[in-house]
Design an enzyme around this catalytic site. Sequence first.
Site, PDB file in Angstrom:
ATOM      1  CG  HIS A 517      -1.554  -1.203   2.042  1.00 20.59           C
ATOM      2  ND1 HIS A 517      -2.050  -1.909   2.844  1.00 20.59           N
ATOM      3  CD2 HIS A 517      -2.545  -2.153   0.974  1.00 20.59           C
ATOM      4  CE1 HIS A 517      -2.151  -3.286   2.858  1.00 20.59           C
ATOM      5  NE2 HIS A 517      -2.243  -3.119   1.543  1.00 20.59           N
TER       6      HIS A 517
HETATM    7  C1  LIG Z   1      -0.949  -8.837  -4.901  1.00 19.77           C
HETATM    8  C2  LIG Z   1      -1.688  -7.189  -3.897  1.00 19.77           C
HETATM    9  C3  LIG Z   1      -2.236  -7.241  -3.134  1.00 19.77           C
HETATM   10  C4  LIG Z   1      -3.144  -6.343  -2.473  1.00 19.77           C
HETATM   11  N1  LIG Z   1      -4.136  -6.164  -1.473  1.00 19.77           N
HETATM   12  C5  LIG Z   1      -5.057  -5.211  -0.909  1.00 19.77           C
HETATM   13  C6  LIG Z   1      -5.767  -5.752   0.122  1.00 19.77           C
HETATM   14  O1  LIG Z   1      -6.130  -6.488   0.656  1.00 19.77           O
HETATM   15  N2  LIG Z   1      -6.744  -4.398  -0.083  1.00 19.77           N
HETATM   16  C7  LIG Z   1      -6.882  -2.882  -0.614  1.00 19.77           C
HETATM   17  O2  LIG Z   1      -7.470  -1.997   0.349  1.00 19.77           O
HETATM   18  N3  LIG Z   1      -5.373  -3.063  -0.845  1.00 19.77           N
HETATM   19  C8  LIG Z   1      -5.053  -3.855  -1.351  1.00 19.77           C
HETATM   20  N4  LIG Z   1      -3.992  -3.399  -2.018  1.00 19.77           N
HETATM   21  C9  LIG Z   1      -3.548  -2.596  -3.084  1.00 19.77           C
HETATM   22  C10 LIG Z   1      -4.520  -1.943  -4.488  1.00 19.77           C
HETATM   23  O3  LIG Z   1      -4.941  -3.206  -4.597  1.00 19.77           O
HETATM   24  C11 LIG Z   1      -4.498  -0.498  -4.768  1.00 19.77           C
HETATM   25  O4  LIG Z   1      -5.152   0.281  -3.537  1.00 19.77           O
HETATM   26  C12 LIG Z   1      -5.626  -0.673  -5.577  1.00 19.77           C
HETATM   27  O5  LIG Z   1      -5.559  -1.871  -6.403  1.00 19.77           O
HETATM   28  C13 LIG Z   1      -5.207   1.084  -6.387  1.00 19.77           C
HETATM   29  O6  LIG Z   1      -6.142   1.166  -7.666  1.00 19.77           O
HETATM   30  P1  LIG Z   1      -5.644   2.567  -8.780  1.00 19.77           P
HETATM   31  O7  LIG Z   1      -6.454   1.915  -9.485  1.00 19.77           O
HETATM   32  O8  LIG Z   1      -4.847   3.635  -7.710  1.00 19.77           O
HETATM   33  O9  LIG Z   1      -4.058   1.032  -9.248  1.00 19.77           O
HETATM   34  P2  LIG Z   1      -4.111   0.025 -10.132  1.00 19.77           P
HETATM   35  O10 LIG Z   1      -5.637  -0.888  -9.152  1.00 19.77           O
HETATM   36  O11 LIG Z   1      -3.157  -0.090  -9.293  1.00 19.77           O
HETATM   37  O12 LIG Z   1      -4.658   0.637 -11.000  1.00 19.77           O
HETATM   38  C14 LIG Z   1      -3.379   1.604 -12.119  1.00 19.77           C
HETATM   39  C15 LIG Z   1      -2.885   1.083 -13.666  1.00 19.77           C
HETATM   40  O13 LIG Z   1      -2.813   2.184 -14.002  1.00 19.77           O
HETATM   41  C16 LIG Z   1      -1.449   2.300 -14.835  1.00 19.77           C
HETATM   42  N5  LIG Z   1      -0.556   2.438 -15.258  1.00 19.77           N
HETATM   43  C17 LIG Z   1       0.649   3.073 -14.441  1.00 19.77           C
HETATM   44  N6  LIG Z   1       1.527   3.368 -15.683  1.00 19.77           N
HETATM   45  C18 LIG Z   1       0.634   3.992 -16.737  1.00 19.77           C
HETATM   46  C19 LIG Z   1       0.804   4.902 -17.920  1.00 19.77           C
HETATM   47  N7  LIG Z   1       2.093   5.717 -17.804  1.00 19.77           N
HETATM   48  N8  LIG Z   1      -0.175   4.780 -18.990  1.00 19.77           N
HETATM   49  C20 LIG Z   1      -0.847   4.289 -18.365  1.00 19.77           C
HETATM   50  N9  LIG Z   1      -1.261   3.255 -17.811  1.00 19.77           N
HETATM   51  C21 LIG Z   1      -0.829   3.590 -16.798  1.00 19.77           C
HETATM   52  C22 LIG Z   1      -0.912   0.321 -14.673  1.00 19.77           C
HETATM   53  O14 LIG Z   1      -0.780  -0.588 -15.477  1.00 19.77           O
HETATM   54  C23 LIG Z   1      -2.308   0.150 -13.662  1.00 19.77           C
HETATM   55  O15 LIG Z   1      -3.497  -0.572 -14.203  1.00 19.77           O
HETATM   56  C24 LIG Z   1      -3.132  -4.597  -2.340  1.00 19.77           C
HETATM   57  C25 LIG Z   1      -2.219  -4.540  -4.064  1.00 19.77           C
HETATM   58  C26 LIG Z   1      -1.426  -6.437  -4.425  1.00 19.77           C
HETATM   59  C27 LIG Z   1      -0.502  -5.525  -5.291  1.00 19.77           C
END
Ligand SMILES: Cc1cc2nc3c(=O)[nH]c(=O)nc-3n(C[C@H](O)[C@H](O)[C@H](O)COP(=O)(O)OP(=O)(O)OC[C@H]3O[C@@H](n4cnc5c(N)ncnc54)[C@H](O)[C@@H]3O)c2cc1C
Length: 590
Positions: A517
């Site tokens: 996180h």
């Molecule tokens: C293994 C794992 C377990 C987790 N378990 C938990 C949990 O149990 N509880 C919890 O609250 N959180 C957990 N998390 C954290 C949670 O996954 C994140 O908080 C959440 O996915 C964040 O959402 P987001 O949309 O901000 O980012 P993400 O879901 O990571 O999505 C961001 C996306 O942006 C894309 N991206 C990045 N840079 C670029 C670019 N330059 N151009 C185009 N696309 C781009 C990436 O490829 C990615 O697909 C976990 C994370 C992992 C990795």
Amino acid sequence: MATRLPPVDVVIIGVGWAGSILAAELSRAGLKVVGLERGGYRGQEQIVMPEAHDQLKYDRRLEHFEDLSRSTITIRNTTDELARPQRRHGPFPWGEGLGGAGFHWAGWTWRHTPPDFKLRSHVIERYGADMIPETSTIQDWPITYDELEPYYDQFEYAIGLSGKAGNIKGQIQAGGNPFEGPRRRDYPNPPLKQCHAGALFEAAANELGYHPFPVPAAQASQPYTNPYGVSMGECVYCGFCMNYGCEVSAKSVPQTTTLPAALDSGNFEVRTNAAVIRINTSGNRATGVTYIDGQGREMEQPADIVALAAFTWSNSQLLMVSGIGEPYDPGTGTGLVGKNYAWHGASVFAPLAYEDGHIFNTFMGTGALGTAICDLQGDNFDHGGLGFVGGNILCAMQMSGGPLGPFTVPTPPGTPGWGGEWKKAIAHYYNRMTWFVGIHDHLAYRGNYLSLDPNYRDKFGNPLIRLTYDIGPNEQKLSQYMVAKCEEIAKAMKPSAHAVYGLPPRFDGGAAYGIVHQVGGAMCGESPADSVVNKYMQSWDVPNLFVVGASAFPQIPAFNPTGTVGALAYLAADAIKTRYVNSPGPLVDA
Ligand SMILES: Cc1cc2nc3c(=O)[nH]c(=O)nc-3n(C[C@H](O)[C@H](O)[C@H](O)COP(=O)(O)OP(=O)(O)OC[C@H]3O[C@@H](n4cnc5c(N)ncnc54)[C@H](O)[C@@H]3O)c2cc1C
């Protein structure tokens, strides 16, 4: 020379949790939306057995995670060190591909509590300013819990969360978390079935006067159809959850909840293998983005609104390489982009071994199956005389059972880490060991921040994000206190052998997979003087740019962040569709 594409209303950078929520809400409101995702396409229809449970691929080679040969981050503990690139995933691997890390997350889904949003003023009011370490830069959020509550509710019902409410409209509910803020209604689904580890933890917690409850889990405990009309299956406790796609569509991921709603709207197009390299601006307006497509071509996507939802690292990186906002300088304290990075590790980890008939069936489980207490989180206990603020959530979990999994098979203290004795211990204890973990509140500090690395670049020519981070003094004191408290809990669980480990003295960027996180770098706040975005996640500098995700957190409480990321994405989407599109410009409260 970039190929200029026809303009759209909204371009979303990154299609993970935040991006897919924005896509669903804005496309359903009639806006033409394009989502650009750096990683590849991933659909539910591609999750087929037995490949879906390939441990070597997904637990060891981490094939759902960011491909570090294309882009990574560099890490150092302090500003006088040379940062080194992460060439293989370390303590906090991160996501890539449609659905982002949301596709293979574990699913512990919390809300922050009301005081978490007013941390600085709460601590000062109760304990005085001296309680905050001199090097800490914590600040209050510009949003209250009550303002965010409707959006928490919207996220939880969109994802079919399983749990037991502890506080409905101010009425404490037996069996739930009595320390949570008031929620308008119970969870959409009842809690998952309790595992044996959870039952042992619950009995010990009750004996010690704590208040155990089921961890809120993003795995549907029964078949569920969300308000978008998207249906999910029922969790089968298969033991392949975190790091994996879910073959029965029971894990709440963008593909099983929000993405179908966006795609069904007819107004959303997703382009995968599209890596955004720059947000284009003219004056204080974003005009669109430039990205590199799967064939290596440079494309320009013009848009009226840009939503940056690319996770903490890329959110800061793209702001900095696009020249939006002033990068933070820890020496002078000036600038805000990259400031207040925070993370939280396991402030305590307690493996417990049993010899006398306790069989845990560790081959079963789900990513968020467990029992927790919040009695030792935040300010739920008196900190007078303790010399630190905050605390941790404590959770006894049964997350996944494969022998190659990251958390599956601890061995009793004293077992060698390799060789014949280790093999014997693994075989003997595979089904006789369990564990509980504490995740801690983490303050923000002057020296913990994100910047552009001067030495290393990604495949597309942009400087890598450089993380400067070490564990703070508050967290070290907190961890020592929690180790003592967890000794009591561990003993009350009556194992034949156990250990309780605290935080290491320094952060180790090469350490094993831990807690995933990362927050900060584009924090929200009351004014351009203290933050990168306002309470609607709207950039102060570029009002048609919305920066959405955990990058907005000014610091991180003990709770896993995604419940709050989801709520912030719904809040931002609501502000865009009901206010910004009618009157483009800075959103100001009446
Ligand atoms: C293994 C794992 C377990 C987790 N378990 C938990 C949990 O149990 N509880 C919890 O609250 N959180 C957990 N998390 C954290 C949670 O996954 C994140 O908080 C959440 O996915 C964040 O959402 P987001 O949309 O901000 O980012 P993400 O879901 O990571 O999505 C961001 C996306 O942006 C894309 N991206 C990045 N840079 C670029 C670019 N330059 N151009 C185009 N696309 C781009 C990436 O490829 C990615 O697909 C976990 C994370 C992992 C990795």
